[in-house]
Motif scaffolding. Sequence first.
Motif, PDB file in Angstrom:
ATOM      1  N   TYR A  99      -8.871   7.980  -1.026  1.00 45.63           N
ATOM      2  CA  TYR A  99      -9.552   6.973  -1.863  1.00 45.63           C
ATOM      3  C   TYR A  99      -8.567   5.894  -2.314  1.00 45.63           C
ATOM      4  O   TYR A  99      -8.866   4.692  -2.241  1.00 45.63           O
ATOM      5  CB  TYR A  99     -10.188   7.663  -3.069  1.00 45.63           C
ATOM      6  N   ILE A 100      -7.385   6.313  -2.760  1.00 46.16           N
ATOM      7  CA  ILE A 100      -6.382   5.355  -3.227  1.00 46.16           C
ATOM      8  C   ILE A 100      -5.935   4.444  -2.090  1.00 46.16           C
ATOM      9  O   ILE A 100      -5.780   3.225  -2.270  1.00 46.16           O
ATOM     10  CB  ILE A 100      -5.182   6.104  -3.840  1.00 46.16           C
ATOM     11  N   LEU A 101      -5.722   5.015  -0.903  1.00 42.59           N
ATOM     12  CA  LEU A 101      -5.306   4.213   0.246  1.00 42.59           C
ATOM     13  C   LEU A 101      -6.345   3.151   0.592  1.00 42.59           C
ATOM     14  O   LEU A 101      -6.007   1.979   0.809  1.00 42.59           O
ATOM     15  CB  LEU A 101      -5.073   5.115   1.457  1.00 42.59           C
ATOM     16  N   VAL A 102      -7.611   3.554   0.636  1.00 41.37           N
ATOM     17  CA  VAL A 102      -8.673   2.608   1.016  1.00 41.37           C
ATOM     18  C   VAL A 102      -8.821   1.507  -0.028  1.00 41.37           C
ATOM     19  O   VAL A 102      -8.865   0.314   0.305  1.00 41.37           O
ATOM     20  CB  VAL A 102     -10.006   3.357   1.215  1.00 41.37           C
ATOM     21  N   ILE A 103      -8.881   1.885  -1.307  1.00 41.07           N
ATOM     22  CA  ILE A 103      -9.051   0.894  -2.368  1.00 41.07           C
ATOM     23  C   ILE A 103      -7.856  -0.052  -2.445  1.00 41.07           C
ATOM     24  O   ILE A 103      -8.009  -1.277  -2.584  1.00 41.07           O
ATOM     25  CB  ILE A 103      -9.278   1.599  -3.725  1.00 41.07           C
ATOM     26  N   THR A 104      -6.647   0.491  -2.351  1.00 34.31           N
ATOM     27  CA  THR A 104      -5.452  -0.347  -2.418  1.00 34.31           C
ATOM     28  C   THR A 104      -5.372  -1.280  -1.218  1.00 34.31           C
ATOM     29  O   THR A 104      -4.962  -2.445  -1.346  1.00 34.31           O
ATOM     30  CB  THR A 104      -4.184   0.531  -2.488  1.00 34.31           C
ATOM     31  N   THR A 105      -5.764  -0.802  -0.053  1.00 32.32           N
ATOM     32  CA  THR A 105      -5.772  -1.644   1.147  1.00 32.32           C
ATOM     33  C   THR A 105      -6.740  -2.810   0.994  1.00 32.32           C
ATOM     34  O   THR A 105      -6.406  -3.963   1.293  1.00 32.32           O
ATOM     35  CB  THR A 105      -6.144  -0.808   2.375  1.00 32.32           C
ATOM     36  N   ILE A 106      -7.935  -2.517   0.516  1.00 30.53           N
ATOM     37  CA  ILE A 106      -8.937  -3.580   0.325  1.00 30.53           C
ATOM     38  C   ILE A 106      -8.450  -4.596  -0.691  1.00 30.53           C
ATOM     39  O   ILE A 106      -8.564  -5.814  -0.488  1.00 30.53           O
ATOM     40  CB  ILE A 106     -10.285  -2.958  -0.098  1.00 30.53           C
ATOM     41  N   ASN A 107      -7.893  -4.128  -1.808  1.00 33.28           N
ATOM     42  CA  ASN A 107      -7.390  -5.044  -2.836  1.00 33.28           C
ATOM     43  C   ASN A 107      -6.246  -5.908  -2.310  1.00 33.28           C
ATOM     44  O   ASN A 107      -6.144  -7.089  -2.665  1.00 33.28           O
ATOM     45  CB  ASN A 107      -6.929  -4.251  -4.058  1.00 33.28           C
TER      46      ASN A 107
ATOM     47  N   PHE B  68       2.128  -5.251  -6.843  1.00 39.16           N
ATOM     48  CA  PHE B  68       2.538  -3.854  -7.007  1.00 39.16           C
ATOM     49  C   PHE B  68       2.405  -3.407  -8.455  1.00 39.16           C
ATOM     50  O   PHE B  68       1.832  -2.344  -8.745  1.00 39.16           O
ATOM     51  CB  PHE B  68       3.975  -3.692  -6.520  1.00 39.16           C
ATOM     52  N   THR B  69       2.918  -4.208  -9.386  1.00 45.71           N
ATOM     53  CA  THR B  69       2.891  -3.805 -10.798  1.00 45.71           C
ATOM     54  C   THR B  69       1.476  -3.733 -11.361  1.00 45.71           C
ATOM     55  O   THR B  69       1.220  -2.966 -12.287  1.00 45.71           O
ATOM     56  CB  THR B  69       3.718  -4.783 -11.645  1.00 45.71           C
ATOM     57  N   THR B  70       0.569  -4.525 -10.806  1.00 47.99           N
ATOM     58  CA  THR B  70      -0.806  -4.505 -11.305  1.00 47.99           C
ATOM     59  C   THR B  70      -1.698  -3.514 -10.560  1.00 47.99           C
ATOM     60  O   THR B  70      -2.874  -3.366 -10.914  1.00 47.99           O
ATOM     61  CB  THR B  70      -1.437  -5.911 -11.194  1.00 47.99           C
ATOM     62  N   SER B  71      -1.153  -2.835  -9.549  1.00 53.82           N
ATOM     63  CA  SER B  71      -1.964  -1.934  -8.721  1.00 53.82           C
ATOM     64  C   SER B  71      -1.676  -0.462  -8.934  1.00 53.82           C
ATOM     65  O   SER B  71      -2.435   0.387  -8.448  1.00 53.82           O
ATOM     66  CB  SER B  71      -1.765  -2.263  -7.236  1.00 53.82           C
ATOM     67  N   VAL B  72      -0.580  -0.119  -9.629  1.00 48.47           N
ATOM     68  CA  VAL B  72      -0.187   1.292  -9.732  1.00 48.47           C
ATOM     69  C   VAL B  72      -0.919   2.040 -10.839  1.00 48.47           C
ATOM     70  O   VAL B  72      -0.910   3.272 -10.865  1.00 48.47           O
ATOM     71  CB  VAL B  72       1.337   1.426  -9.950  1.00 48.47           C
ATOM     72  N   GLY B  73      -1.554   1.325 -11.760  1.00 50.75           N
ATOM     73  CA  GLY B  73      -2.169   1.987 -12.912  1.00 50.75           C
ATOM     74  C   GLY B  73      -3.264   2.962 -12.545  1.00 50.75           C
ATOM     75  O   GLY B  73      -3.232   4.137 -12.951  1.00 50.75           O
ATOM     76  N   GLN B  74      -4.243   2.509 -11.790  1.00 47.36           N
ATOM     77  CA  GLN B  74      -5.364   3.381 -11.422  1.00 47.36           C
ATOM     78  C   GLN B  74      -4.922   4.555 -10.545  1.00 47.36           C
ATOM     79  O   GLN B  74      -5.336   5.693 -10.806  1.00 47.36           O
ATOM     80  CB  GLN B  74      -6.446   2.571 -10.717  1.00 47.36           C
TER      81      GLN B  74
ATOM     82  N   VAL C  36       0.818  -1.215   0.000  1.00 44.27           N
ATOM     83  CA  VAL C  36       0.000   0.000   0.000  1.00 44.27           C
ATOM     84  C   VAL C  36       0.854   1.270   0.000  1.00 44.27           C
ATOM     85  O   VAL C  36       0.677   2.138  -0.869  1.00 44.27           O
ATOM     86  CB  VAL C  36      -0.995  -0.008   1.186  1.00 44.27           C
ATOM     87  N   PRO C  37       1.807   1.450   0.938  1.00 45.54           N
ATOM     88  CA  PRO C  37       2.647   2.654   0.857  1.00 45.54           C
ATOM     89  C   PRO C  37       3.478   2.716  -0.422  1.00 45.54           C
ATOM     90  O   PRO C  37       3.669   3.800  -0.987  1.00 45.54           O
ATOM     91  CB  PRO C  37       3.550   2.535   2.091  1.00 45.54           C
ATOM     92  N   ALA C  38       3.981   1.548  -0.886  1.00 47.93           N
ATOM     93  CA  ALA C  38       4.792   1.534  -2.101  1.00 47.93           C
ATOM     94  C   ALA C  38       3.974   1.961  -3.316  1.00 47.93           C
ATOM     95  O   ALA C  38       4.450   2.748  -4.148  1.00 47.93           O
ATOM     96  CB  ALA C  38       5.376   0.139  -2.322  1.00 47.93           C
ATOM     97  N   VAL C  39       2.751   1.461  -3.423  1.00 50.26           N
ATOM     98  CA  VAL C  39       1.889   1.821  -4.553  1.00 50.26           C
ATOM     99  C   VAL C  39       1.568   3.316  -4.531  1.00 50.26           C
ATOM    100  O   VAL C  39       1.657   3.998  -5.557  1.00 50.26           O
ATOM    101  CB  VAL C  39       0.592   0.984  -4.525  1.00 50.26           C
ATOM    102  N   CYS C  40       1.205   3.837  -3.369  1.00 54.58           N
ATOM    103  CA  CYS C  40       0.851   5.257  -3.269  1.00 54.58           C
ATOM    104  C   CYS C  40       2.048   6.157  -3.568  1.00 54.58           C
ATOM    105  O   CYS C  40       1.931   7.130  -4.321  1.00 54.58           O
ATOM    106  CB  CYS C  40       0.288   5.552  -1.875  1.00 54.58           C
ATOM    107  N   ALA C  41       3.215   5.833  -2.979  1.00 54.73           N
ATOM    108  CA  ALA C  41       4.400   6.671  -3.187  1.00 54.73           C
ATOM    109  C   ALA C  41       4.861   6.632  -4.633  1.00 54.73           C
ATOM    110  O   ALA C  41       5.157   7.673  -5.240  1.00 54.73           O
ATOM    111  CB  ALA C  41       5.522   6.209  -2.256  1.00 54.73           C
ATOM    112  N   PHE C  42       4.918   5.445  -5.206  1.00 47.90           N
ATOM    113  CA  PHE C  42       5.363   5.316  -6.601  1.00 47.90           C
ATOM    114  C   PHE C  42       4.383   5.998  -7.548  1.00 47.90           C
ATOM    115  O   PHE C  42       4.797   6.682  -8.497  1.00 47.90           O
ATOM    116  CB  PHE C  42       5.503   3.840  -6.963  1.00 47.90           C
ATOM    117  N   SER C  43       3.091   5.830  -7.312  1.00 46.87           N
ATOM    118  CA  SER C  43       2.077   6.445  -8.177  1.00 46.87           C
ATOM    119  C   SER C  43       2.163   7.966  -8.114  1.00 46.87           C
ATOM    120  O   SER C  43       2.055   8.642  -9.150  1.00 46.87           O
ATOM    121  CB  SER C  43       0.678   5.987  -7.760  1.00 46.87           C
TER     122      SER C  43
END
Length: 306
Positions: free
Chosen positions: A229-237, A178-184, A91-98
Motif C-alpha cells: 500500500y505504501i509503495l503504490v500510494i508513494t509512487t502515485i504521489n 521526501f520530508t512531506t511523504s514519510v509521515g503517513q 519511493v525507496p527512500a521514503v519506504c526504507a526511512f519510514s
Amino acid sequence: MAKQPQSKMSRALQRRENVAGYLFMLPSLIFFLGFVVIPMFICIGYSMTDATMHQKTATNFIFFENFITLFQDEVFLKGLWNTFIIVIVSVPAVCAFSLWVSSAIYKLNGPLLSAFRCIFYLPVVTGSVAVTVVWKWMYDNYTGILNSALTNMGILEKGINWLGDPKTALWCIILILFTTSVGQPIVLYVSALGNVDQTLVEAAQVDGATDLQVFWKVKWAQMMPTTLYILVITTINSFQCFALIQLLTQGGPNHATDTVMYYIYYTAFKLTEQAGHFGYANAMGVVLAIFIGLLSALQFKLAKEK
C-alpha cells in the motif's frame, strides 16, 4: 417443509441487507463515477483531438497524432525523465526511512510514541503552500538558513543558488517531497508492527533466529500488505508532484525541474500562443496514467512473489 419459510425469510433478509448496503455506497459510487470514471473517458477522448481554449475553434479528431508528437517533444521527454528520477529516488527512500523510524520508535512507551508519530505526521497535515514557503526561505541565496549554516561550518565557501542551479534544483525538490511523504508510512508501519503475530516471533527466537532474521523472515512477511500500500500510494504521489514545482521553480531552470504534471498544467493553461492545447495536455495525462498503472501492477506482482 418447516425449513422453506425460514429459507424464504433468510433470502428476504439478505436482499434487504444488500439493498441497504448499496444505498449506503451510492453517494461514494456517484462521486466515483462523476469525478473519476467519466472524466477519465473524457480525457481519453480529448487526447485524440486538437481541442484548445478557443470555443469558436472547431475541434477536430486527429487520432494518435498527439501521442506521436508527444514522444518527439524534448520538453515532455525531459519532464518524463525528471518524473522517473523523482519516483526512483523518493519511493525507496521514503519506504526504507519510514520502516527504520517505525522500528526504532515502536518499542517506546505510549506518550513518547504518540509524540514521535505526531512530529513525523505534522508535515502531512500542514498546507503545502506553508511548507513550500518555509523551504523556499531555507533555500534562499542570501538569507537562507541552509547556506548560512554550511558556510559557518566551513563546508561551503559561498552560498549556493539551490533552486537556480540545474545541478541542485531537482534534488532540492526531492528532499522536500521526501520530508512531506514519510509521515503517513511511519504511522502505518507502527500499526503494522503492532499487528505482527508475536507467537511466530517468539517461536523464531526460541529456534535461535537473530533479530535480523526475525525481522526479515517473520515481521517483514506479515507487513507486506502495508508495504505494498505504501509503495503504490508513494509512487502515485511522486508521479503527481506539481505543487512544489509550481510554487518554487515553475519548471526551471532550463526545464531542470519540469515534471509531467507541471507540463500538463503549463500546456493546458499557460501556452497562450497555442491557446491552451487541451488535447495535447490530455494525451500527456493518458501517458502518465499508463505509466502509473504499469508500475503499480509491477509492484503488486513483486509483492505477491515475496
